[in-house]
Design a protein around this motif. Structure first.
Motif, short mmCIF file in Angstrom:
data_model
loop_
_atom_site.label_atom_id
_atom_site.label_comp_id
_atom_site.label_asym_id
_atom_site.label_seq_id
_atom_site.Cartn_x
_atom_site.Cartn_y
_atom_site.Cartn_z
N THR A 113 -3.25 -4.34 4.64
CA THR A 113 -3.86 -4.23 5.96
C THR A 113 -5.37 -4.12 5.75
N TYR A 134 4.93 8.27 5.83
CA TYR A 134 4.35 6.96 5.58
C TYR A 134 4.16 6.69 4.09
N GLU A 170 0.84 -1.19 0.00
CA GLU A 170 0.00 0.00 0.00
C GLU A 170 0.88 1.24 0.00
N GLY A 210 2.03 3.27 4.32
CA GLY A 210 2.33 2.14 5.19
C GLY A 210 3.59 2.41 5.97
N GLN A 222 -6.79 -0.10 7.17
CA GLN A 222 -5.61 0.35 6.45
C GLN A 222 -4.74 1.23 7.34
#
Length: 506
Positions: free
Chosen positions: A254, A437, A210, A213, A258
């Motif tokens: 996830t 992230y 993703e 993450g 998420q």
């Protein structure tokens, strides 16, 4: 080094001295054994090896250890007491005197290090409240588990993990998360990162991840020689329709919540991910990092239940109990079990057997369910406090990702993230920005935001943490302030949880 006995009084005591503390001393140099012992003790004290207050062994025990007469040790102790090196008090033994520490030679000073403001409020994401660890129930479970444990539990650890825990997890995960497995398909690990590291040793080809993450998860895969390819993330989770064009052989998701943006993977995308794995022979890695904590919606079952032969499910006790336990579990397709075991090694070197036995008893007795129900109420109350406070103090800041889990994302006005992080540090706040992230190769436009956890602070400190947070948030954009001067109400965030955006159909 040779020792000789000058007369019968210096012969070693033929009887054992009983119990005492160990003390390493080397007797060398000139003079009597008493003088050698005194010099060895002075040197050990002066160098700091024996700190002030250190209790020395009884003279009988030290005499046996050194192979000298106990009168020799007693006389050395007595003289060092007179000199002020030692102190002796009835009932507390002989100790190193609490005297001034010896002066150390001046050392050249390096450049002054910058001082860091002390963290007063820990709002780092996804950490549980350490003060809420169920100590009494855990101790009770440990006592019962150890009393019932077979003798072989205290031998060399099985790399698969204790069978008691694997059997308990089989039942628990089926009941709570909809996972379909058997004890021989579960391997105990020390947490998600450890499980991902093991998978990195057996998987081939690029891994799709993703776009938003944890960077250290990506680093684990890259360290194993696997390239990572970002998938766009929106309100429905990862855009699974992008998978075929990545050339990936595995995908890390996830799906229940998420991380960090929040929200579950849309049902159509869950099915599409499974279809992709079946069609390509790929592997779907499911990170179920906080699957137990759901507040405003029905629990989302694990994707693993859709196809146990193509999905690796990884969970842990890090969020539900404590990261200090270092306990996690991998639910594997049967064809992957032997490869992962070979990567882990022939014996357990990561997770303690006693903790595994205790967790099995803790879950099996129902104590785990009771703890989770209690923590859901606590975390939901904190989540509600956070949302209500921000709606009042900073209505221009949108809160998202809070229907589940232990963290929230505060969406900030454009180009304000760095300033907000600096202001947070001045307020003694520890939290994350959203931009780090984002995968460095993602085509998504970076968003400004803060990622904060509401699980870590204990209840008594949470209100003060919110006070500091509100002081660190940026002011509303200028256009909102101008609207306010015209007598209009500034826009306010709807209370409660933001509904996820409608995803595009894969």
């Amino acid at each position: 080094m040779q020792r000789s006995w000058v007369n019968s009084t210096d012969a070693p005591d033929p009887e054992p001295a009983g119990t005492g503390s160990d003390l390493h001393l080397e007797l060398s140099g000139e003079g009597s054994l008493r003088n050698q012992l005194m010099q060895a003790l002075r040197t050990s004290i002066d160098s700091g090896r024996l700190a002030p207050g250190t209790r020395l062994p009884p003279y009988r025990a030290l005499a046996v250890d050194l192979g000298i007469a106990r009168n020799t040790v007693a006389d050395a102790y007595a003289e060092l007491v007179e000199e002020g090196w030692l102190s002796a008090r009835q009932g507390s033994g002989t100790r190193v005197a609490r005297r001034a520490a010896p002066l150390q030679p001046d050392r050249p000073r390096g450049p002054a290090r910058p001082t860091h403001r002390r963290t007063e409020h820990d709002l780092m994401p996804s950490s549980p409240d350490a003060s809420a660890f169920p100590r009494t129930a855990w101790i009770g479970a440990a006592r019962r588990a150890l009393a019932a444990a077979p003798h072989d539990a205290f031998g060399v650890g099985d790399p698969r993990g204790r069978i008691e825990l694997r059997r308990t997890l089989t039942e628990y995960l089926a009941r709570v998360r909809g996972v379909r497995t058997a004890p021989d398909r579960i391997i105990v690990c020390s947490g998600f990162a450890h499980g991902l590291e093991l998978l990195g040793k057996v998987l081939t080809g690029p891994v799709a991840v993703e776009s938003y993450g944890l960077s250290f998860h990506r680093d684990i895969l890259v360290g194993a020689g696997l390239a990572t390819v970002p998938l766009t993330v929106d309100g429905g989770g990862a855009r699974i329709e992008e998978l075929p064009g990545t050339g990936a052989r595995a995908v890390l998701l996830t799906p229940a919540h998420q991380f960090p943006t929040g929200g579950p993977l849309h049902p159509e995308r869950r099915a599409a991910a499974v279809d992709w794995a079946r069609a390509t022979g790929g592997v779907l890695i499911e990170d179920d990092y906080d699957g137990e904590f759901r507040y405003d919606r029905q629990p989302v079952g694990a994707v693993q239940g859709l196809d146990p032969d193509r999905i690796v499910y990884i969970g842990s006790a890090s969020k539900s109990l404590s990261p200090a336990l270092r306990l996690g579990w991998m639910v594997l397709p049967g064809w992957l079990v032997d490869d992962v075991l070979a990567a882990k090694g022939p014996r357990e070197m990561w997770s303690g057997v006693t903790d595994q036995l205790t967790l099995a008893e803790f879950i099996g007795s129902g104590a785990y369910d009771r703890h989770l129900r209690r923590m859901r109420l606590i975390y939901r109350r904190r989540r509600d406090q956070l949302a209500a406070r921000l709606a009042q103090e900073a209505p221009h800041v949108k809160v998202s990702g809070v229907a589940a889990g232990l963290h929230a994302v505060l969406e900030l006005p454009r180009d304000t993230e760095e300033a907000a992080l600096r202001a947070a540090r001045r307020q003694g706040l520890a939290l994350d920005g959203l931009r780090p992230y984002l995968h460095p190769e993602s085509s998504m436009t970076p968003r400004d935001g803060l990622v904060l956890g509401y699980g870590t602070p204990p209840d008594h400190a949470f209100a003060a943490a919110l006070d500091a947070l509100c002081l660190a948030l940026p002011d509303p954009p200028q256009e909102e302030e101008r609207e306010g001067t015209r007598g209009e109400e500034p826009p306010r965030r709807r209370s409660g949880v933001e509904a996820p955006q409608a995803p595009q159909t894969p």
